[in-house]
Design a protein around this motif. Sequence first.
Motif, PDB file in Angstrom:
ATOM      1  N   LYS A   1       0.859  -1.179   0.000  1.00 30.89           N
ATOM      2  CA  LYS A   1       0.000   0.000   0.000  1.00 30.89           C
ATOM      3  C   LYS A   1       0.898   1.233   0.000  1.00 30.89           C
ATOM      4  O   LYS A   1       1.630   1.471   0.951  1.00 30.89           O
ATOM      5  N   LEU A   2       0.823   1.970  -1.094  1.00 28.90           N
ATOM      6  CA  LEU A   2       1.672   3.151  -1.255  1.00 28.90           C
ATOM      7  C   LEU A   2       0.825   4.417  -1.214  1.00 28.90           C
ATOM      8  O   LEU A   2      -0.150   4.544  -1.951  1.00 28.90           O
ATOM      9  N   LYS A   3       1.192   5.319  -0.333  1.00 25.91           N
ATOM     10  CA  LYS A   3       0.553   6.628  -0.244  1.00 25.91           C
ATOM     11  C   LYS A   3       1.622   7.672  -0.521  1.00 25.91           C
ATOM     12  O   LYS A   3       2.781   7.328  -0.751  1.00 25.91           O
ATOM     13  N   ALA A   4       1.286   8.937  -0.472  1.00 28.74           N
ATOM     14  CA  ALA A   4       2.231  10.007  -0.816  1.00 28.74           C
ATOM     15  C   ALA A   4       3.517   9.935   0.003  1.00 28.74           C
ATOM     16  O   ALA A   4       4.605  10.100  -0.527  1.00 28.74           O
ATOM     17  N   THR A   5       3.402   9.652   1.295  1.00 27.13           N
ATOM     18  CA  THR A   5       4.598   9.642   2.150  1.00 27.13           C
ATOM     19  C   THR A   5       4.682   8.390   3.024  1.00 27.13           C
ATOM     20  O   THR A   5       5.271   8.422   4.103  1.00 27.13           O
ATOM     21  N   SER A   6       4.085   7.273   2.570  1.00 25.58           N
ATOM     22  CA  SER A   6       4.175   6.049   3.369  1.00 25.58           C
ATOM     23  C   SER A   6       4.069   4.794   2.504  1.00 25.58           C
ATOM     24  O   SER A   6       3.518   4.821   1.408  1.00 25.58           O
ATOM     25  N   ILE A   7       4.620   3.705   3.037  1.00 24.45           N
ATOM     26  CA  ILE A   7       4.510   2.387   2.423  1.00 24.45           C
ATOM     27  C   ILE A   7       4.156   1.400   3.526  1.00 24.45           C
ATOM     28  O   ILE A   7       4.705   1.448   4.624  1.00 24.45           O
ATOM     29  N   ASP A   8       3.198   0.533   3.246  1.00 24.77           N
ATOM     30  CA  ASP A   8       2.823  -0.547   4.149  1.00 24.77           C
ATOM     31  C   ASP A   8       2.865  -1.807   3.294  1.00 24.77           C
ATOM     32  O   ASP A   8       2.137  -1.910   2.310  1.00 24.77           O
ATOM     33  N   ALA A   9       3.750  -2.735   3.611  1.00 27.78           N
ATOM     34  CA  ALA A   9       3.933  -3.902   2.753  1.00 27.78           C
ATOM     35  C   ALA A   9       4.030  -5.176   3.570  1.00 27.78           C
ATOM     36  O   ALA A   9       4.582  -5.187   4.672  1.00 27.78           O
ATOM     37  N   GLY A  10       3.499  -6.263   3.011  1.00 21.19           N
ATOM     38  CA  GLY A  10       3.563  -7.576   3.650  1.00 21.19           C
ATOM     39  C   GLY A  10       2.286  -8.337   3.425  1.00 21.19           C
ATOM     40  O   GLY A  10       1.797  -8.458   2.301  1.00 21.19           O
ATOM     41  N   SER A  11       1.707  -8.849   4.529  1.00 21.56           N
ATOM     42  CA  SER A  11       0.439  -9.580   4.481  1.00 21.56           C
ATOM     43  C   SER A  11      -0.290  -9.309   5.792  1.00 21.56           C
ATOM     44  O   SER A  11       0.214  -8.572   6.643  1.00 21.56           O
ATOM     45  N   LYS A  12      -1.476  -9.914   5.968  1.00 20.85           N
ATOM     46  CA  LYS A  12      -2.214  -9.696   7.214  1.00 20.85           C
ATOM     47  C   LYS A  12      -1.414 -10.156   8.429  1.00 20.85           C
ATOM     48  O   LYS A  12      -1.475  -9.547   9.488  1.00 20.85           O
ATOM     49  N   THR A  13      -0.661 -11.231   8.282  1.00 21.40           N
ATOM     50  CA  THR A  13       0.071 -11.794   9.410  1.00 21.40           C
ATOM     51  C   THR A  13       1.337 -11.022   9.763  1.00 21.40           C
ATOM     52  O   THR A  13       1.729 -10.970  10.916  1.00 21.40           O
ATOM     53  N   PHE A  14       2.018 -10.438   8.772  1.00 21.15           N
ATOM     54  CA  PHE A  14       3.192  -9.618   9.034  1.00 21.15           C
ATOM     55  C   PHE A  14       3.310  -8.546   7.971  1.00 21.15           C
ATOM     56  O   PHE A  14       3.289  -8.836   6.784  1.00 21.15           O
ATOM     57  N   HIS A  15       3.408  -7.307   8.406  1.00 22.62           N
ATOM     58  CA  HIS A  15       3.655  -6.230   7.455  1.00 22.62           C
ATOM     59  C   HIS A  15       4.459  -5.135   8.124  1.00 22.62           C
ATOM     60  O   HIS A  15       4.516  -5.029   9.344  1.00 22.62           O
ATOM     61  N   GLN A  16       5.131  -4.349   7.290  1.00 22.16           N
ATOM     62  CA  GLN A  16       5.980  -3.266   7.768  1.00 22.16           C
ATOM     63  C   GLN A  16       5.438  -1.954   7.242  1.00 22.16           C
ATOM     64  O   GLN A  16       5.169  -1.820   6.056  1.00 22.16           O
ATOM     65  N   ASN A  17       5.288  -0.997   8.139  1.00 21.79           N
ATOM     66  CA  ASN A  17       4.757   0.303   7.772  1.00 21.79           C
ATOM     67  C   ASN A  17       5.840   1.357   7.993  1.00 21.79           C
ATOM     68  O   ASN A  17       6.378   1.458   9.090  1.00 21.79           O
ATOM     69  N   LEU A  18       6.171   2.099   6.955  1.00 22.72           N
ATOM     70  CA  LEU A  18       7.172   3.165   7.040  1.00 22.72           C
ATOM     71  C   LEU A  18       6.546   4.469   6.572  1.00 22.72           C
ATOM     72  O   LEU A  18       5.783   4.476   5.607  1.00 22.72           O
TER      73      LEU A  18
END
Length: 132
Positions: A41-58
């Motif tokens: 999931k890419l937004k203007a100033t963030s990325i959230d990547a992975g799956s329901k069980t594990f994901h990383q949000n920056l």
Amino acid sequence: QALTTTGLSTTNAAAATKIPSKFRHSWYQPLKNTSNPSFIKLKATSIDAGSKTFHQNLSGKQLQVLKKKSGWYQIGAKGITNPTYKVTKLKVDGKKRTVLLKKYTTKSHYADVYVIGTKTKISLNAATLDLG
């Protein structure tokens, strides 16, 4: 597959924290027979990547966006080598779609294929692209 953030340290004064608009969607790899698809999931100033069980949000100052050759962008945690992404049109299971390609290294010959949303189920063969 979760977003991995391993690799060599990198510094670049031209690094941005804003993701180009064509990348800003919720991208999924909804394989047939999978209830927990990988997402980016890419937004203007963030990325959230992975799956329901594990994901990383920056987001914000944690995020680094570097423009690479041929329309590829390296997006991820600041100060390390991250996967590269490109938005393009591609035939996926017989239908032309806008897709997000993800390479784990800049020199990789393969890319994972992500589509917008989860309604379109993709085959395992269509989930990886041989870049030659």
